[in-house]
Write a protein that holds these residues in place. Structure first.
Motif, PDB file in Angstrom:
ATOM      1  N   ARG A  89      -9.749  66.325  37.137  1.00 57.54           N
ATOM      2  CA  ARG A  89      -9.237  64.950  37.087  1.00 57.54           C
ATOM      3  C   ARG A  89      -7.747  64.926  36.771  1.00 57.54           C
ATOM      4  NH1 ARG A  89     -13.439  63.310  33.305  1.00 57.54           N
ATOM      5  NH2 ARG A  89     -15.317  63.652  34.505  1.00 57.54           N
ATOM      6  N   ALA A  90      -7.335  65.769  35.829  1.00 59.68           N
ATOM      7  CA  ALA A  90      -5.915  65.837  35.475  1.00 59.68           C
ATOM      8  C   ALA A  90      -5.088  66.256  36.686  1.00 59.68           C
ATOM      9  CB  ALA A  90      -5.702  66.811  34.313  1.00 59.68           C
ATOM     10  N   ASP A 100      -4.760  63.538  39.153  1.00 57.51           N
ATOM     11  CA  ASP A 100      -3.894  62.475  38.625  1.00 57.51           C
ATOM     12  C   ASP A 100      -2.430  62.896  38.559  1.00 57.51           C
ATOM     13  OD1 ASP A 100      -6.032  60.753  38.320  1.00 57.51           O
ATOM     14  OD2 ASP A 100      -6.273  61.154  36.165  1.00 57.51           O
ATOM     15  N   ARG A 134      -1.255  65.556  36.868  1.00 60.66           N
ATOM     16  CA  ARG A 134      -0.937  66.170  35.578  1.00 60.66           C
ATOM     17  C   ARG A 134      -1.366  67.642  35.593  1.00 60.66           C
ATOM     18  NH1 ARG A 134      -4.203  64.239  31.899  1.00 60.66           N
ATOM     19  NH2 ARG A 134      -5.573  63.177  33.356  1.00 60.66           N
TER      20      ARG A 134
END
Length: 90
Positions: free
Chosen positions: A39-40, A43, A45
């Motif tokens: 997910r990071a 996103d 990141r």
């Protein structure tokens, strides 16, 4: 020039999408961290993704899927040497 060619080769090898899950032998905690890393990364990141993937590596041990996603995150940060090393481990 040789460095640029290596970057292109690593990037081409990493064109694949993130591996969505760890193997079934991974524990729930490792899968949760792996999901957080994915997910990071998605996103934008990548540094957080690397931290999550490295924690899974420390807690769970090596898995090709983990090294693949770690290589992808490192490459997106321009860390070509680390990306290449993790790709080789995958």
């Amino acid at each position: 020039m040789q460095h640029a060619m290596k970057q292109i080769a690593v990037a081409a090898a990493l064109v694949c999408v993130l591996v969505p899950t760890l193997p079934s032998f991974a524990g729930d905690g490792a899968n949760a961290l792996f999901d957080l890393g994915n997910r990071a990364f998605l996103d934008g990141r990548a540094d957080d993704a690397v931290a999550h993937y490295e924690r899974v590596l420390q807690d769970q041990g090596a898995a090709p899927e983990l090294f693949h996603n770690l290589a992808l995150a490192r490459a997106s940060m321009g860390e070509w040497g680390a990306a290449d090393l993790n790709l080789e481990r995958a």
